[in-house]
Design a protein around this motif. Structure first.
Motif, PDB file in Angstrom:
ATOM      1  N   LYS A  98      -3.550 -26.929  11.671  1.00 43.76           N
ATOM      2  CA  LYS A  98      -2.641 -26.889  12.831  1.00 43.76           C
ATOM      3  C   LYS A  98      -2.629 -28.227  13.554  1.00 43.76           C
ATOM      4  O   LYS A  98      -1.594 -28.695  14.022  1.00 43.76           O
ATOM      5  N   GLY A  99      -3.802 -28.866  13.633  1.00 41.22           N
ATOM      6  CA  GLY A  99      -3.916 -30.145  14.328  1.00 41.22           C
ATOM      7  C   GLY A  99      -3.439 -31.331  13.501  1.00 41.22           C
ATOM      8  O   GLY A  99      -3.218 -32.419  14.043  1.00 41.22           O
ATOM      9  N   ALA A 100      -3.281 -31.147  12.194  1.00 42.85           N
ATOM     10  CA  ALA A 100      -2.874 -32.254  11.331  1.00 42.85           C
ATOM     11  C   ALA A 100      -1.382 -32.518  11.478  1.00 42.85           C
ATOM     12  O   ALA A 100      -0.602 -31.597  11.713  1.00 42.85           O
ATOM     13  N   LYS A 101      -0.988 -33.769  11.342  1.00 37.69           N
ATOM     14  CA  LYS A 101       0.416 -34.142  11.512  1.00 37.69           C
ATOM     15  C   LYS A 101       1.155 -34.171  10.181  1.00 37.69           C
ATOM     16  O   LYS A 101       2.369 -34.081  10.129  1.00 37.69           O
ATOM     17  N   ILE A 102       0.388 -34.368   9.118  1.00 36.93           N
ATOM     18  CA  ILE A 102       1.023 -34.570   7.817  1.00 36.93           C
ATOM     19  C   ILE A 102       0.158 -33.919   6.733  1.00 36.93           C
ATOM     20  O   ILE A 102      -1.040 -33.732   6.917  1.00 36.93           O
ATOM     21  N   GLY A 103       0.798 -33.530   5.633  1.00 44.01           N
ATOM     22  CA  GLY A 103       0.058 -32.957   4.510  1.00 44.01           C
ATOM     23  C   GLY A 103       0.795 -33.258   3.227  1.00 44.01           C
ATOM     24  O   GLY A 103       1.745 -34.041   3.213  1.00 44.01           O
ATOM     25  N   PRO A 107       3.036 -31.586 -12.830  1.00 37.26           N
ATOM     26  CA  PRO A 107       2.519 -31.470 -11.462  1.00 37.26           C
ATOM     27  C   PRO A 107       3.189 -32.497 -10.549  1.00 37.26           C
ATOM     28  O   PRO A 107       3.324 -33.655 -10.916  1.00 37.26           O
ATOM     29  N   ALA A 108       3.639 -32.052  -9.379  1.00 34.76           N
ATOM     30  CA  ALA A 108       4.313 -32.938  -8.439  1.00 34.76           C
ATOM     31  C   ALA A 108       3.635 -32.829  -7.081  1.00 34.76           C
ATOM     32  O   ALA A 108       3.092 -31.775  -6.734  1.00 34.76           O
ATOM     33  N   VAL A 109       3.652 -33.909  -6.331  1.00 37.88           N
ATOM     34  CA  VAL A 109       3.019 -33.917  -5.009  1.00 37.88           C
ATOM     35  C   VAL A 109       3.830 -34.815  -4.078  1.00 37.88           C
ATOM     36  O   VAL A 109       4.245 -35.902  -4.471  1.00 37.88           O
ATOM     37  N   ARG A 110       4.136 -34.312  -2.881  1.00 36.46           N
ATOM     38  CA  ARG A 110       4.967 -35.054  -1.917  1.00 36.46           C
ATOM     39  C   ARG A 110       4.345 -34.946  -0.524  1.00 36.46           C
ATOM     40  O   ARG A 110       4.097 -33.835  -0.052  1.00 36.46           O
ATOM     41  N   PRO A 111       4.120 -36.059   0.149  1.00 34.96           N
ATOM     42  CA  PRO A 111       3.685 -35.976   1.547  1.00 34.96           C
ATOM     43  C   PRO A 111       4.835 -35.543   2.447  1.00 34.96           C
ATOM     44  O   PRO A 111       5.965 -36.017   2.280  1.00 34.96           O
ATOM     45  N   VAL A 112       4.560 -34.630   3.357  1.00 34.53           N
ATOM     46  CA  VAL A 112       5.555 -34.162   4.330  1.00 34.53           C
ATOM     47  C   VAL A 112       4.841 -33.815   5.630  1.00 34.53           C
ATOM     48  O   VAL A 112       3.629 -33.615   5.638  1.00 34.53           O
ATOM     49  N   ASN A 113       5.593 -33.747   6.705  1.00 36.17           N
ATOM     50  CA  ASN A 113       4.987 -33.243   7.943  1.00 36.17           C
ATOM     51  C   ASN A 113       5.275 -31.751   8.064  1.00 36.17           C
ATOM     52  O   ASN A 113       6.192 -31.218   7.442  1.00 36.17           O
ATOM     53  N   HIS A 114       4.477 -31.070   8.842  1.00 41.16           N
ATOM     54  CA  HIS A 114       4.525 -29.606   8.881  1.00 41.16           C
ATOM     55  C   HIS A 114       4.232 -29.083  10.286  1.00 41.16           C
ATOM     56  O   HIS A 114       3.720 -29.808  11.137  1.00 41.16           O
ATOM     57  N   VAL A 115       4.562 -27.826  10.493  1.00 39.95           N
ATOM     58  CA  VAL A 115       3.983 -27.069  11.607  1.00 39.95           C
ATOM     59  C   VAL A 115       3.485 -25.741  11.045  1.00 39.95           C
ATOM     60  O   VAL A 115       3.942 -25.298   9.979  1.00 39.95           O
ATOM     61  N   LEU A 116       2.562 -25.145  11.780  1.00 39.21           N
ATOM     62  CA  LEU A 116       2.037 -23.832  11.418  1.00 39.21           C
ATOM     63  C   LEU A 116       2.624 -22.854  12.420  1.00 39.21           C
ATOM     64  O   LEU A 116       2.342 -22.925  13.619  1.00 39.21           O
ATOM     65  N   LEU A 117       3.503 -21.947  11.920  1.00 38.02           N
ATOM     66  CA  LEU A 117       4.173 -20.984  12.803  1.00 38.02           C
ATOM     67  C   LEU A 117       4.320 -19.660  12.073  1.00 38.02           C
ATOM     68  O   LEU A 117       4.554 -19.654  10.852  1.00 38.02           O
ATOM     69  N   ASP A 118       4.207 -18.546  12.796  1.00 38.34           N
ATOM     70  CA  ASP A 118       4.431 -17.222  12.197  1.00 38.34           C
ATOM     71  C   ASP A 118       3.562 -17.012  10.964  1.00 38.34           C
ATOM     72  O   ASP A 118       4.012 -16.425   9.965  1.00 38.34           O
TER      73      ASP A 118
END
Lengths: 142, 142
Positions: free
Chosen positions: B18-23, B33-44
């Motif tokens: 929740k405290g992290a800005k990016i994942g 296998p693919a991997v992409r950095p994105v920003n997120h929120v934790l909701l619901d």
């Protein structure tokens, strides 16, 4: 300020990966996507990582499966940064001389039985940079 | 100094996420296998991310595929830090009200057509912390 995403050349991407201390190994484990942070070195045109006996990542390495390895660095305040992804075949390093050379070059963060070495070929190297600054002609400023 | 790896509880892991800005979103793309950095929120009780039209990650979201989402924070000098991995089903958010709510809560780093929203269920939440300090009784110090 508007952010610009630009693709990195293979040369640029590998330079950033070489300077990174840590990355994330991405592989399939029991038919599910798996991801583990590990430290690495770039040697002999391969990403070298170490693993302990029983590590999930040894499965794909024994099978020669295709894995991805990602490293990045972001400034979360300025919302800028870069990310590099290598996709290639994972292999267990079995040659004792090579293994010793890699162990000397790569000290694992955690102790214990980190006796296994996995190398990943640099088949596909991609990367991007997010930058917030532009020069007067609209091109990203380094 | 010896490093200790300890597993995080689901509660602790979600607090760090929740405290992290990016994942980093981890998924299969064209059987690789693919991997992409994105920003997120934790909701619901879901990880919410945004995507542009044509983004590779929209494929797994349309299919309801299982993906992983990883966030971490490491001190590369002290060789300590934590990593959290969520594994769950990706879904395209199609409800306009929900979509609007998520867009208000999550501003993408990069501009352009970031009109799509993907949510990931928290089916499996794992995490670990690497710490270098121990208290006198040998237990990790927070």
């Amino acid at each position: 300020m508007a952010r610009i995403t630009e693709s990195l050349s293979r040369y640029e991407a590998l330079g950033l990966l070489k300077g990174a201390k840590i990355g994330r190994l991405v592989f399939s484990h029991q038919a599910l996507p798996a991801v583990r942070p590990v430290n690495h070195v770039l040697l002999d045109d391969r990403v070298i990582i170490r693993a302990h006996t029983g590590a999930a990542l040894l499965g794909p390495a024994r099978d020669g499966a295709v894995v991805a390895y990602e490293a990045d660095e972001f400034d979360t305040e300025r919302r800028t940064g870069w990310s590099v992804v290598v996709t290639g075949e994972a292999r267990l390093v079995r040659d004792p001389d090579l293994q010793q050379r890699y162990h000397e070059a790569l000290e694992p963060w955690i102790g214990g039985d980190m006796t296994h070495t996995v190398s990943i070929s640099l088949d596909l190297v991609t990367g991007c940079r997010i930058t917030s600054r532009t020069t007067t002609d609209g091109r990203p400023e380094r």
